[in-house]
Design a protein around this motif. Sequence first.
Motif, PDB file in Angstrom:
ATOM      1  N   ALA A 260     -57.349  13.074 -32.260  1.00 40.62           N
ATOM      2  CA  ALA A 260     -56.364  13.101 -31.175  1.00 40.62           C
ATOM      3  C   ALA A 260     -55.505  14.358 -31.276  1.00 40.62           C
ATOM      4  CB  ALA A 260     -55.486  11.858 -31.225  1.00 40.62           C
ATOM      5  N   ASP A 261     -55.594  15.232 -30.272  1.00 38.42           N
ATOM      6  CA  ASP A 261     -54.918  16.518 -30.395  1.00 38.42           C
ATOM      7  C   ASP A 261     -53.409  16.389 -30.323  1.00 38.42           C
ATOM      8  OD1 ASP A 261     -55.230  19.257 -30.921  1.00 38.42           O
ATOM      9  OD2 ASP A 261     -54.795  19.746 -28.838  1.00 38.42           O
ATOM     10  N   GLU A 262     -52.896  15.342 -29.636  1.00 34.55           N
ATOM     11  CA  GLU A 262     -51.440  15.186 -29.611  1.00 34.55           C
ATOM     12  C   GLU A 262     -50.904  14.857 -31.003  1.00 34.55           C
ATOM     13  OE1 GLU A 262     -52.958  11.023 -29.045  1.00 34.55           O
ATOM     14  OE2 GLU A 262     -53.565  13.044 -28.402  1.00 34.55           O
ATOM     15  N   ASP A 263     -51.663  14.067 -31.767  1.00 35.52           N
ATOM     16  CA  ASP A 263     -51.240  13.721 -33.119  1.00 35.52           C
ATOM     17  C   ASP A 263     -51.426  14.894 -34.072  1.00 35.52           C
ATOM     18  OD1 ASP A 263     -50.608  11.180 -32.224  1.00 35.52           O
ATOM     19  OD2 ASP A 263     -52.499  10.298 -32.886  1.00 35.52           O
ATOM     20  N   LEU A 264     -52.559  15.588 -33.946  1.00 35.67           N
ATOM     21  CA  LEU A 264     -52.797  16.750 -34.806  1.00 35.67           C
ATOM     22  C   LEU A 264     -51.773  17.846 -34.530  1.00 35.67           C
ATOM     23  CD1 LEU A 264     -54.472  18.182 -36.930  1.00 35.67           C
ATOM     24  CD2 LEU A 264     -56.018  18.952 -35.108  1.00 35.67           C
ATOM     25  N   ALA A 265     -51.467  18.080 -33.261  1.00 29.09           N
ATOM     26  CA  ALA A 265     -50.483  19.103 -32.911  1.00 29.09           C
ATOM     27  C   ALA A 265     -49.119  18.770 -33.512  1.00 29.09           C
ATOM     28  CB  ALA A 265     -50.377  19.242 -31.394  1.00 29.09           C
TER      29      ALA A 265
ATOM     30  N   VAL B 241     -47.528   9.679 -41.318  1.00 25.36           N
ATOM     31  CA  VAL B 241     -48.448   9.033 -40.379  1.00 25.36           C
ATOM     32  C   VAL B 241     -47.976   9.337 -38.964  1.00 25.36           C
ATOM     33  CG1 VAL B 241     -49.580   6.870 -39.760  1.00 25.36           C
ATOM     34  CG2 VAL B 241     -48.736   7.211 -42.104  1.00 25.36           C
ATOM     35  N   VAL B 242     -48.823  10.000 -38.193  1.00 25.36           N
ATOM     36  CA  VAL B 242     -48.416  10.507 -36.887  1.00 25.36           C
ATOM     37  C   VAL B 242     -49.105   9.736 -35.765  1.00 25.36           C
ATOM     38  CG1 VAL B 242     -48.276  12.537 -35.401  1.00 25.36           C
ATOM     39  CG2 VAL B 242     -48.061  12.799 -37.891  1.00 25.36           C
ATOM     40  N   ASP B 243     -48.308   9.202 -34.872  1.00 26.82           N
ATOM     41  CA  ASP B 243     -48.813   8.589 -33.639  1.00 26.82           C
ATOM     42  C   ASP B 243     -47.821   8.909 -32.533  1.00 26.82           C
ATOM     43  OD1 ASP B 243     -49.536   6.906 -31.465  1.00 26.82           O
ATOM     44  OD2 ASP B 243     -50.532   5.529 -32.827  1.00 26.82           O
ATOM     45  N   VAL B 244     -48.171   9.913 -31.740  1.00 29.15           N
ATOM     46  CA  VAL B 244     -47.278  10.399 -30.696  1.00 29.15           C
ATOM     47  C   VAL B 244     -47.299   9.486 -29.476  1.00 29.15           C
ATOM     48  CG1 VAL B 244     -46.862  12.318 -29.090  1.00 29.15           C
ATOM     49  CG2 VAL B 244     -47.448  12.792 -31.487  1.00 29.15           C
ATOM     50  N   MET B 245     -48.500   9.080 -29.052  1.00 32.02           N
ATOM     51  CA  MET B 245     -48.669   8.303 -27.821  1.00 32.02           C
ATOM     52  C   MET B 245     -49.378   6.968 -28.095  1.00 32.02           C
ATOM     53  SD  MET B 245     -49.600  11.329 -25.126  1.00 32.02           S
ATOM     54  CE  MET B 245     -48.568  12.793 -25.023  1.00 32.02           C
ATOM     55  N   ARG B 246     -48.605   5.921 -28.604  1.00 32.10           N
ATOM     56  CA  ARG B 246     -47.167   5.899 -28.439  1.00 32.10           C
ATOM     57  C   ARG B 246     -46.434   5.208 -29.579  1.00 32.10           C
ATOM     58  NH1 ARG B 246     -47.762   2.703 -22.981  1.00 32.10           N
ATOM     59  NH2 ARG B 246     -49.729   2.239 -24.042  1.00 32.10           N
ATOM     60  N   ALA B 247     -47.138   4.760 -30.603  1.00 32.69           N
ATOM     61  CA  ALA B 247     -46.540   3.838 -31.571  1.00 32.69           C
ATOM     62  C   ALA B 247     -45.234   4.339 -32.187  1.00 32.69           C
ATOM     63  CB  ALA B 247     -47.541   3.506 -32.679  1.00 32.69           C
ATOM     64  N   PHE B 248     -45.233   5.579 -32.676  1.00 31.55           N
ATOM     65  CA  PHE B 248     -44.046   6.007 -33.419  1.00 31.55           C
ATOM     66  C   PHE B 248     -43.026   6.718 -32.548  1.00 31.55           C
ATOM     67  CE2 PHE B 248     -47.119   5.630 -37.097  1.00 31.55           C
ATOM     68  CZ  PHE B 248     -46.758   4.302 -37.312  1.00 31.55           C
ATOM     69  N   THR B 249     -43.357   6.919 -31.272  1.00 26.12           N
ATOM     70  CA  THR B 249     -42.316   7.210 -30.289  1.00 26.12           C
ATOM     71  C   THR B 249     -41.602   5.911 -29.944  1.00 26.12           C
ATOM     72  OG1 THR B 249     -43.580   9.065 -29.383  1.00 26.12           O
ATOM     73  CG2 THR B 249     -41.845   8.131 -27.992  1.00 26.12           C
ATOM     74  N   VAL B 250     -42.374   4.855 -29.760  1.00 24.43           N
ATOM     75  CA  VAL B 250     -41.806   3.537 -29.471  1.00 24.43           C
ATOM     76  C   VAL B 250     -40.936   3.057 -30.618  1.00 24.43           C
ATOM     77  CG1 VAL B 250     -42.405   1.095 -29.197  1.00 24.43           C
ATOM     78  CG2 VAL B 250     -43.579   2.830 -27.831  1.00 24.43           C
ATOM     79  N   ALA B 251     -41.395   3.229 -31.849  1.00 20.13           N
ATOM     80  CA  ALA B 251     -40.610   2.787 -33.004  1.00 20.13           C
ATOM     81  C   ALA B 251     -39.257   3.478 -33.035  1.00 20.13           C
ATOM     82  CB  ALA B 251     -41.381   3.062 -34.293  1.00 20.13           C
TER      83      ALA B 251
ATOM     84  N   THR C 268     -53.676   9.659 -36.531  1.00 17.72           N
ATOM     85  CA  THR C 268     -54.152   8.292 -36.309  1.00 17.72           C
ATOM     86  C   THR C 268     -55.063   8.132 -35.096  1.00 17.72           C
ATOM     87  OG1 THR C 268     -52.169   7.720 -35.043  1.00 17.72           O
ATOM     88  CG2 THR C 268     -52.116   7.310 -37.428  1.00 17.72           C
ATOM     89  N   GLY C 269     -54.811   8.859 -34.029  1.00 11.26           N
ATOM     90  CA  GLY C 269     -55.541   8.626 -32.791  1.00 11.26           C
ATOM     91  C   GLY C 269     -56.957   9.171 -32.805  1.00 11.26           C
ATOM     92  N   GLU C 270     -57.834   8.517 -32.066  1.00  6.42           N
ATOM     93  CA  GLU C 270     -59.208   8.969 -31.842  1.00  6.42           C
ATOM     94  C   GLU C 270     -59.925   9.327 -33.140  1.00  6.42           C
ATOM     95  OE1 GLU C 270     -59.418  11.985 -28.759  1.00  6.42           O
ATOM     96  OE2 GLU C 270     -57.659  11.137 -27.783  1.00  6.42           O
ATOM     97  N   ASP C 271     -59.766   8.476 -34.144  1.00  2.09           N
ATOM     98  CA  ASP C 271     -60.431   8.673 -35.441  1.00  2.09           C
ATOM     99  C   ASP C 271     -60.131  10.052 -36.024  1.00  2.09           C
ATOM    100  OD1 ASP C 271     -61.928   7.742 -37.577  1.00  2.09           O
ATOM    101  OD2 ASP C 271     -63.823   8.531 -36.787  1.00  2.09           O
TER     102      ASP C 271
ATOM    103  N   ALA D  81     -55.058  11.542 -24.482  1.00  2.24           N
ATOM    104  CA  ALA D  81     -54.123  10.413 -24.425  1.00  2.24           C
ATOM    105  C   ALA D  81     -53.102  10.605 -23.323  1.00  2.24           C
ATOM    106  CB  ALA D  81     -53.430  10.238 -25.776  1.00  2.24           C
ATOM    107  N   ALA D  82     -52.571  11.820 -23.193  1.00  2.00           N
ATOM    108  CA  ALA D  82     -51.587  12.087 -22.144  1.00  2.00           C
ATOM    109  C   ALA D  82     -52.198  11.871 -20.769  1.00  2.00           C
ATOM    110  CB  ALA D  82     -51.054  13.509 -22.273  1.00  2.00           C
ATOM    111  N   ALA D  83     -53.439  12.329 -20.585  1.00  2.00           N
ATOM    112  CA  ALA D  83     -54.113  12.155 -19.300  1.00  2.00           C
ATOM    113  C   ALA D  83     -54.338  10.685 -18.997  1.00  2.00           C
ATOM    114  CB  ALA D  83     -55.439  12.907 -19.305  1.00  2.00           C
ATOM    115  N   GLU D  84     -54.757   9.915 -20.005  1.00  2.00           N
ATOM    116  CA  GLU D  84     -55.020   8.488 -19.787  1.00  2.00           C
ATOM    117  C   GLU D  84     -53.736   7.742 -19.441  1.00  2.00           C
ATOM    118  OE1 GLU D  84     -57.026   7.105 -23.263  1.00  2.00           O
ATOM    119  OE2 GLU D  84     -58.963   7.958 -22.656  1.00  2.00           O
ATOM    120  N   LEU D  85     -52.638   8.106 -20.077  1.00  2.00           N
ATOM    121  CA  LEU D  85     -51.362   7.462 -19.751  1.00  2.00           C
ATOM    122  C   LEU D  85     -50.914   7.838 -18.346  1.00  2.00           C
ATOM    123  CD1 LEU D  85     -49.430   7.922 -23.123  1.00  2.00           C
ATOM    124  CD2 LEU D  85     -50.282   5.778 -22.180  1.00  2.00           C
TER     125      LEU D  85
END
Length: 233
Positions: free
Chosen positions: A145-150, A20-30, A139-142, A178-182
């Motif tokens: 999310a390209d950060e998660d797919l990448a 399960v991939v969540d780069v920005m930011r759940a599993f970076t935070v974990a 996980t991101g954007e249904d 996601a990176a832009a929004e952050l």
Amino acid sequence: MDAHFLGISELVEAPSVAVVVDVMRAFTVAAWAFAQGAEKIVLAESLEEALALKARHPDWATLKDGPPAPGFDAVNSPGLLRSMDLSGRTVVQKTTAGTVGALAVKEASLVLCASFVVAEATARLLRIRERDSVTFVVTGEDGQADEDLACAQYIARRATEAGTDAAEFLRRAGESRAAAELAEGVRQGVHPDDVALCLELDRFPFAMVATLEDSLMILRPCAVPSLTDEPSA
């Protein structure tokens, strides 16, 4: 290894192995929570469950997406979390996408939670376990999310081709919505360093394994042998 990349809504049955991939930011935070000394992380179903767990266990630390809120000790930001001392504590985490994705595959025989900061350890664990089929939950954007797919594609590639370079995958993540929004402050509960911290490849040497324990989904760090410790083919 046969890799499948699915959004949360596309999961029709529990896979055998799920990353399960969540780069920005759940599993970076974990990962940062473990680096700051956390013993385990409870992945909560809802904000209400997180607060109920906190009420029963006042020494537990709670964190959520968005701005600070009563009852929560922290927000889902690696830049803000890195200054917290979590030594020996249990953390309760509830986020918009990452925790939802992990709970969606809780019946899988192996659930790994991942981001770029634990990418190599996650790939090594997949190599060691020698699983034929792995489902990567974007996980991101249904699932878009390209950060998660990448990150998912990079881990899948590293699990089979140890020489894979990360540069293109990190570039895609850095140019994601996601990176832009952050970076632009569209999201709340953000530290200026969050994007850079989310793109810090292999910052930590552990993978993160989630298991059901007494009806709760519990995430723990998992030490992974280095390449030199792995048995030869």
